[in-house]
Design an enzyme around this catalytic site. Structure first.
Site, PDB file in Angstrom:
ATOM      1  N   ASP A  63      40.404  -6.388 134.490  1.00  0.00           N
ATOM      2  CA  ASP A  63      40.135  -6.390 133.060  1.00  0.00           C
ATOM      3  C   ASP A  63      40.955  -5.267 132.436  1.00  0.00           C
ATOM      4  O   ASP A  63      41.147  -4.220 133.061  1.00  0.00           O
ATOM      5  CB  ASP A  63      38.640  -6.190 132.784  1.00  0.00           C
ATOM      6  CG  ASP A  63      38.283  -6.649 131.380  1.00  0.00           C
ATOM      7  OD1 ASP A  63      38.537  -7.822 131.043  1.00  0.00           O
ATOM      8  OD2 ASP A  63      37.755  -5.839 130.593  1.00  0.00           O
ATOM      9  N   LYS A 104      48.020 -18.889 136.942  1.00  0.00           N
ATOM     10  CA  LYS A 104      48.694 -19.274 138.196  1.00  0.00           C
ATOM     11  C   LYS A 104      49.877 -18.368 138.510  1.00  0.00           C
ATOM     12  O   LYS A 104      50.156 -18.064 139.674  1.00  0.00           O
ATOM     13  CB  LYS A 104      49.177 -20.720 138.103  1.00  0.00           C
ATOM     14  CG  LYS A 104      48.057 -21.704 138.295  1.00  0.00           C
ATOM     15  CD  LYS A 104      48.576 -23.093 138.682  1.00  0.00           C
ATOM     16  CE  LYS A 104      47.403 -24.034 138.858  1.00  0.00           C
ATOM     17  NZ  LYS A 104      47.428 -25.214 138.009  1.00  0.00           N
ATOM     18  N   ASN A 105      50.582 -17.948 137.460  1.00  0.00           N
ATOM     19  CA  ASN A 105      51.755 -17.088 137.688  1.00  0.00           C
ATOM     20  C   ASN A 105      51.372 -15.766 138.330  1.00  0.00           C
ATOM     21  O   ASN A 105      52.048 -15.271 139.222  1.00  0.00           O
ATOM     22  CB  ASN A 105      52.487 -16.821 136.374  1.00  0.00           C
ATOM     23  CG  ASN A 105      53.151 -18.072 135.874  1.00  0.00           C
ATOM     24  OD1 ASN A 105      53.665 -18.868 136.669  1.00  0.00           O
ATOM     25  ND2 ASN A 105      53.108 -18.278 134.577  1.00  0.00           N
ATOM     26  N   PHE A 158      53.448  -9.690 125.533  1.00  0.00           N
ATOM     27  CA  PHE A 158      52.331 -10.386 124.894  1.00  0.00           C
ATOM     28  C   PHE A 158      51.362  -9.349 124.323  1.00  0.00           C
ATOM     29  O   PHE A 158      51.564  -8.139 124.475  1.00  0.00           O
ATOM     30  CB  PHE A 158      51.611 -11.291 125.905  1.00  0.00           C
ATOM     31  CG  PHE A 158      50.895 -10.526 126.985  1.00  0.00           C
ATOM     32  CD1 PHE A 158      51.584  -9.990 128.058  1.00  0.00           C
ATOM     33  CD2 PHE A 158      49.520 -10.312 126.914  1.00  0.00           C
ATOM     34  CE1 PHE A 158      50.930  -9.262 129.041  1.00  0.00           C
ATOM     35  CE2 PHE A 158      48.852  -9.593 127.899  1.00  0.00           C
ATOM     36  CZ  PHE A 158      49.565  -9.062 128.957  1.00  0.00           C
ATOM     37  N   HIS A 168      50.052  -0.130 133.042  1.00  0.00           N
ATOM     38  CA  HIS A 168      48.667  -0.045 133.514  1.00  0.00           C
ATOM     39  C   HIS A 168      48.402  -1.079 134.616  1.00  0.00           C
ATOM     40  O   HIS A 168      47.908  -0.753 135.684  1.00  0.00           O
ATOM     41  CB  HIS A 168      47.756  -0.295 132.300  1.00  0.00           C
ATOM     42  CG  HIS A 168      48.231  -1.420 131.401  1.00  0.00           C
ATOM     43  ND1 HIS A 168      49.446  -1.374 130.759  1.00  0.00           N
ATOM     44  CD2 HIS A 168      47.716  -2.629 131.111  1.00  0.00           C
ATOM     45  CE1 HIS A 168      49.625  -2.498 130.077  1.00  0.00           C
ATOM     46  NE2 HIS A 168      48.594  -3.282 130.287  1.00  0.00           N
ATOM     47  N   ASN A 204      42.648 -17.374 135.961  1.00  0.00           N
ATOM     48  CA  ASN A 204      43.182 -18.737 135.840  1.00  0.00           C
ATOM     49  C   ASN A 204      44.683 -18.732 135.632  1.00  0.00           C
ATOM     50  O   ASN A 204      45.291 -19.773 135.400  1.00  0.00           O
ATOM     51  CB  ASN A 204      42.486 -19.463 134.673  1.00  0.00           C
ATOM     52  CG  ASN A 204      41.067 -19.842 135.054  1.00  0.00           C
ATOM     53  OD1 ASN A 204      40.835 -20.372 136.128  1.00  0.00           O
ATOM     54  ND2 ASN A 204      40.122 -19.527 134.187  1.00  0.00           N
TER      55      ASN A 204
HETATM   56  P1  IMP Z   1      42.981  -9.048 129.939  1.00  0.00           P
HETATM   57  O1  IMP Z   1      41.768  -8.320 130.442  1.00  0.00           O
HETATM   58  O2  IMP Z   1      44.154  -8.953 130.856  1.00  0.00           O
HETATM   59  O3  IMP Z   1      42.638 -10.442 129.500  1.00  0.00           O
HETATM   60  O4  IMP Z   1      43.436  -8.277 128.604  1.00  0.00           O
HETATM   61  C1  IMP Z   1      42.609  -8.176 127.442  1.00  0.00           C
HETATM   62  C2  IMP Z   1      43.457  -8.024 126.197  1.00  0.00           C
HETATM   63  O5  IMP Z   1      44.172  -6.775 126.236  1.00  0.00           O
HETATM   64  C3  IMP Z   1      44.561  -9.078 126.036  1.00  0.00           C
HETATM   65  O6  IMP Z   1      44.095 -10.208 125.359  1.00  0.00           O
HETATM   66  C4  IMP Z   1      45.597  -8.345 125.215  1.00  0.00           C
HETATM   67  O7  IMP Z   1      45.237  -8.369 123.866  1.00  0.00           O
HETATM   68  C5  IMP Z   1      45.470  -6.929 125.699  1.00  0.00           C
HETATM   69  N1  IMP Z   1      46.448  -6.647 126.786  1.00  0.00           N
HETATM   70  C6  IMP Z   1      46.206  -6.619 128.121  1.00  0.00           C
HETATM   71  N2  IMP Z   1      47.306  -6.291 128.804  1.00  0.00           N
HETATM   72  C7  IMP Z   1      48.276  -6.109 127.882  1.00  0.00           C
HETATM   73  C8  IMP Z   1      49.658  -5.734 127.992  1.00  0.00           C
HETATM   74  O8  IMP Z   1      50.228  -5.524 129.080  1.00  0.00           O
HETATM   75  N3  IMP Z   1      50.321  -5.650 126.831  1.00  0.00           N
HETATM   76  C9  IMP Z   1      49.741  -5.868 125.620  1.00  0.00           C
HETATM   77  N4  IMP Z   1      48.485  -6.220 125.468  1.00  0.00           N
HETATM   78  C10 IMP Z   1      47.732  -6.332 126.597  1.00  0.00           C
END
Ligand code: IMP
Length: 192
Positions: free
Chosen positions: A68, A10-11, A148, A176, A8
């Site tokens: 993910d 958009k960026n 973040f 990553h 979701n």
């Molecule tokens: P998502 O699968 O991208 O939603 O990431 C799951 C969770 O991993 C996020 O809510 C963050 O807490 C953490 N996370 C994912 N990518 C990063 C990042 O690049 N820096 C720091 N925390 C990250």
């Protein structure tokens, strides 16, 4: 080629579209009428990426990719891992998550950690997985205010700064997510 990005954000969609040839169109969940929350109930990062991509392909009939990400800490046997977003509870608060992680590492000898992103792609009846890893260490305290999530306490290998201190372009280059995305883009360009 039309392909859904099960996100979701958009960026993220605009950014990816700008990196692809015109022959590839990235569709958002909104644009295919998917407004419900997609379940993320798997016990692994790979599993959640696959769940999300399969949900869209099976329910809406589109080729799709989903990502993910999790932070895996060696001394905590890979935690928080797939539970990274809600490590300190369902409020999904990054400050709470970082505080809990720092607390749980207080007495540990190693602070080695890695971020892992898995992108699952369903394309023309085949499934592909792309994995990107960023190795590093958990710092003793939060440093920096960019980015973040866990960025203020993650120091990538080869740098003296945390992710939260690095310019976004540099983070994207070594992160990553950046590494997994590069593999996805190469694959899509090849197929388009
Ligand atoms: P998502 O699968 O991208 O939603 O990431 C799951 C969770 O991993 C996020 O809510 C963050 O807490 C953490 N996370 C994912 N990518 C990063 C990042 O690049 N820096 C720091 N925390 C990250």
């Amino acid at each position: 080629m039309k392909i859904v990005f099960a996100s979701n954000n958009k960026n993220k969609i605009i950014e990816l579209q700008s990196m692809l040839p015109e022959s590839v169109t990235i569709l958002s969940l909104e644009s295919i009428g998917c407004h419900e929350e997609i379940p993320e109930t798997a016990s692994t990062i790979e599993g959640n990426a696959i769940l999300k991509a399969n949900y869209v392909t099976q329910k809406y009939g589109y080729d799709c990719f989903a990502d993910d990400t999790g932070l895996e800490v060696l001394a905590l046997d890979g935690a928080p891992g797939v539970y990274s977003a809600r490590y300190a509870g369902e409020q999904r608060n990054p400050e709470d998550n970082m505080n809990l992680l720092l607390k749980n590492l207080t007495d540990k000898e190693t602070r080695a950690a890695q971020f892992k992103t898995v992108i699952a792609l369903n394309l023309n009846g085949e499934q592909h997985l792309f994995t990107g890893i960023a190795k590093g260490e958990i710092t003793l305290e939060k440093i920096g205010n960019q980015g973040f999530g866990y960025d203020p306490i993650f120091q990538p290998e080869g740098y003296i700064e945390t992710f939260a201190q690095l310019p976004l372009e540099l983070k994207n280059e070594i992160s990553h997510r950046g590494k997994a995305t590069k593999q996805l883009l190469a694959h899509l360009k090849n197929k388009s």
